[in-house]
Design a protein around this motif. Structure first.
Motif, short mmCIF file in Angstrom:
data_model
loop_
_atom_site.label_atom_id
_atom_site.label_comp_id
_atom_site.label_asym_id
_atom_site.label_seq_id
_atom_site.Cartn_x
_atom_site.Cartn_y
_atom_site.Cartn_z
N ALA A 129 -14.91 -18.86 8.63
CA ALA A 129 -14.15 -18.06 7.67
C ALA A 129 -14.12 -18.81 6.34
CB ALA A 129 -12.73 -17.80 8.17
N PRO A 130 -14.04 -18.08 5.22
CA PRO A 130 -14.06 -18.73 3.91
C PRO A 130 -12.71 -19.31 3.54
CG PRO A 130 -13.85 -16.38 3.63
CD PRO A 130 -13.99 -16.61 5.11
N GLY A 131 -12.73 -20.38 2.76
CA GLY A 131 -11.50 -20.97 2.26
C GLY A 131 -11.11 -20.47 0.89
N TYR A 132 -11.77 -19.40 0.40
CA TYR A 132 -11.48 -18.90 -0.93
C TYR A 132 -11.15 -17.41 -0.94
CZ TYR A 132 -16.20 -16.90 -0.92
OH TYR A 132 -17.32 -16.17 -0.60
N MET A 133 -10.94 -16.82 0.25
CA MET A 133 -10.61 -15.40 0.34
C MET A 133 -9.25 -15.21 1.00
SD MET A 133 -14.19 -13.51 1.29
CE MET A 133 -15.53 -13.41 0.09
N VAL A 134 -8.58 -14.13 0.62
CA VAL A 134 -7.26 -13.81 1.15
C VAL A 134 -7.37 -12.48 1.90
CG1 VAL A 134 -4.87 -13.27 0.58
CG2 VAL A 134 -6.09 -15.04 -0.71
N PHE A 135 -7.13 -12.53 3.20
CA PHE A 135 -7.15 -11.32 4.02
C PHE A 135 -6.57 -11.67 5.39
CE2 PHE A 135 -11.14 -13.52 4.78
CZ PHE A 135 -11.32 -13.45 6.15
N THR A 136 -6.28 -10.65 6.19
CA THR A 136 -5.89 -10.87 7.58
C THR A 136 -6.96 -10.29 8.48
OG1 THR A 136 -4.56 -8.84 7.60
CG2 THR A 136 -3.41 -10.91 7.09
N GLN A 137 -7.19 -10.96 9.61
CA GLN A 137 -8.21 -10.52 10.55
C GLN A 137 -7.90 -11.09 11.93
OE1 GLN A 137 -11.00 -8.47 10.34
NE2 GLN A 137 -11.17 -8.82 12.55
N ASP A 138 -7.93 -10.24 12.94
CA ASP A 138 -7.80 -10.69 14.33
C ASP A 138 -9.18 -11.19 14.78
OD1 ASP A 138 -7.54 -11.05 17.04
OD2 ASP A 138 -6.37 -9.22 17.37
N PHE A 139 -9.34 -12.50 14.79
CA PHE A 139 -10.63 -13.07 15.14
C PHE A 139 -10.94 -12.96 16.63
CE2 PHE A 139 -10.22 -15.70 11.11
CZ PHE A 139 -11.21 -15.01 10.44
N SER A 140 -9.91 -12.90 17.46
CA SER A 140 -10.17 -12.74 18.90
C SER A 140 -10.78 -11.37 19.17
CB SER A 140 -8.88 -12.93 19.70
OG SER A 140 -7.90 -11.98 19.32
N ALA A 141 -10.29 -10.33 18.45
CA ALA A 141 -10.87 -8.99 18.60
C ALA A 141 -12.29 -8.96 18.03
CB ALA A 141 -9.99 -7.97 17.88
N LEU A 142 -12.52 -9.67 16.93
CA LEU A 142 -13.86 -9.72 16.35
C LEU A 142 -14.82 -10.43 17.29
CD1 LEU A 142 -15.54 -9.07 13.79
CD2 LEU A 142 -14.97 -11.37 12.97
N LEU A 143 -14.37 -11.50 17.95
CA LEU A 143 -15.20 -12.21 18.92
C LEU A 143 -15.56 -11.29 20.09
CD1 LEU A 143 -16.52 -14.78 20.06
CD2 LEU A 143 -14.27 -15.38 21.04
N ALA A 144 -14.57 -10.56 20.59
CA ALA A 144 -14.83 -9.64 21.70
C ALA A 144 -15.84 -8.57 21.29
CB ALA A 144 -13.52 -9.01 22.16
N GLN A 145 -15.70 -8.05 20.07
CA GLN A 145 -16.64 -7.03 19.58
C GLN A 145 -18.05 -7.61 19.45
OE1 GLN A 145 -15.26 -5.15 15.97
NE2 GLN A 145 -17.06 -3.83 15.78
N HIS A 146 -18.12 -8.86 18.98
CA HIS A 146 -19.41 -9.53 18.85
C HIS A 146 -20.09 -9.67 20.22
CE1 HIS A 146 -22.42 -12.59 17.85
NE2 HIS A 146 -21.92 -13.31 18.83
#
Length: 378
Positions: A129-146
């Protein structure tokens, strides 16, 4: 892959440095973008690290090269991010930027310096993930989708309709109709509707290490984006669209705009949700003191301030003093600044510990906000 295999999958997180890709005038002279004050009480780094923590990913590496002190002090041991220190770890990893030529200061160079640590990680997957962007994201859901998709790499993007004027330093994903990657390319401002690449990758740890080594072997100036473009013909790479609030802090104007637009309560609710805590390090201090006769409208004011004047449409950091008769409009005032009696500021970003005492009027426009340097006396 079955649901049981999804549940067994584990990932560690990487918060990547922007390297030499971006330059935020003034502010970046003193700290990396991740350490920038945001909305008066947060740092930009709080958002990716909180995303990992809320996603139950508690092994996180944060990469930094230039001016690391403020970021190291803020991250500390990571306890304030609710990271389980018995099984998790927030690790700050340093890399040495080349002073000979900035073309060598790539993300791949950072990862290569720490490749042994990456390869020893016990998790099967890595999420960058970038250290210069502001957002929220469920990474566990993204991992499952991947995992469910069977893709080799998943890339996160945000669809925007203002790419002609904004995000000019970012890159875009060119996707086919099945959301497969055609190419990662610069945003040249030629079209309004674009898929802004969020510099967020999901892949197996082993593949990540292979791409780092291959990218470096092909060119010492290659970035991770470069080697992903090259390997696109051999890999299944797909895009996933992000929903919700999104900002990229890649120049001075984008930093100012991101703070200002979150003064709108409806916009702020897209980022700050009751079910998704944004953690930060909060020092003990008293509540802000408002004296009789003050005027405060549509502003975000942190704790420990003394407000005696007028504040409108502004973000005020911790421990700021605004004296009687002072007027602060459309400004970002960082921590421990003093705005003296009868000073009038408009459209200014005032860095930490500055004192505006002698100059009674400092005005700019919304098209070109001004900057007052850290610790300066004006």
């Amino acid at each position: 892959m079955s649901g049981e295999e999804n549940e067994m999958a584990t990932a560690f997180g990487i918060v990547a440095s922007s390297g030499s890709r971006f330059r935020v005038e003034g502010l970046q002279d003193h700290r990396p973008i991740g350490a920038f004050s945001f909305l008066g009480r947060y740092r930009v780094i709080d958002f990716p690290v909180s995303n990992f923590s809320n996603s139950n990913i508690d092994r996180v590496q944060v990469y930094v090269s230039q001016n690391p002190r403020s970021l190291a002090e803020h991250l500390a041991g990571g306890q304030h991010y609710n990271i389980n220190t018995k099984r998790g770890k927030l690790q700050l990893l340093f890399n040495q930027d080349s002073r000979l030529n900035e073309i060598y200061n790539t993300d791949i160079a950072s990862y290569l310096e720490n490749i042994e640590i990456i390869e020893r990680m016990p998790q099967d997957y890595v999420i960058l993930a970038p250290g210069y962007m502001v957002f929220t994201q469920d990474f566990s859901a993204l991992l499952a989708q991947h995992i469910e998709s069977g893709a080799d790499i998943t890339l996160l993007y945000h669809r925007v309709n203002n790419a002609k004027d904004a995000f000019r330093n970012c890159t875009v994903l060119e996707l086919n109709r099945q959301k497969g990657l055609n190419r990662i390319s610069p945003n040249l401002g030629t079209a309004a509707d674009r898929n802004i690449f969020m510099d967020c990758y999901v892949m197996k740890r082993q593949l990540f290490a292979e791409l780092v080594r291959r990218g470096h072997s092909l060119s010492s100036a290659y970035t991770l984006q470069d080697i992903v473009n090259i390997e696109n013909a051999n890999l299944d790479i797909r895009g996933v669209q992000h929903k919700g609030y999104f900002a990229a802090i890649c120049d001075f104007r984008s930093y100012y705009d991101a703070n200002m637009e979150l003064l709108n309560i409806d916009t702020a609710r897209e980022l700050f949700r009751p079910d998704w805590q944004i953690y930060t390090q909060t020092p003990d201090s008293c509540p802000t003191k408002y004296t009789e006769g003050v005027s405060v409208h549509n502003s975000m004011i942190a704790n420990g301030c003394i407000i005696e004047g007028t504040v409108e449409n502004s973000v005020i950091g911790r421990g700021v003093t605004i004296r009687e008769g002072a007027v602060v409009r459309n400004c970002i005032i960082m921590g421990h600044t003093i705005i003296d009696r009868d000073v009038h500021l408009e459209y200014q970003v005032v860095d930490k510990w500055a004192r505006i005492i002698h100059k009674k009027e400092i005005l700019a426009s919304g098209e070109r906000p001004g900057y007052i340097n850290r610790e300066d006396v004006i």
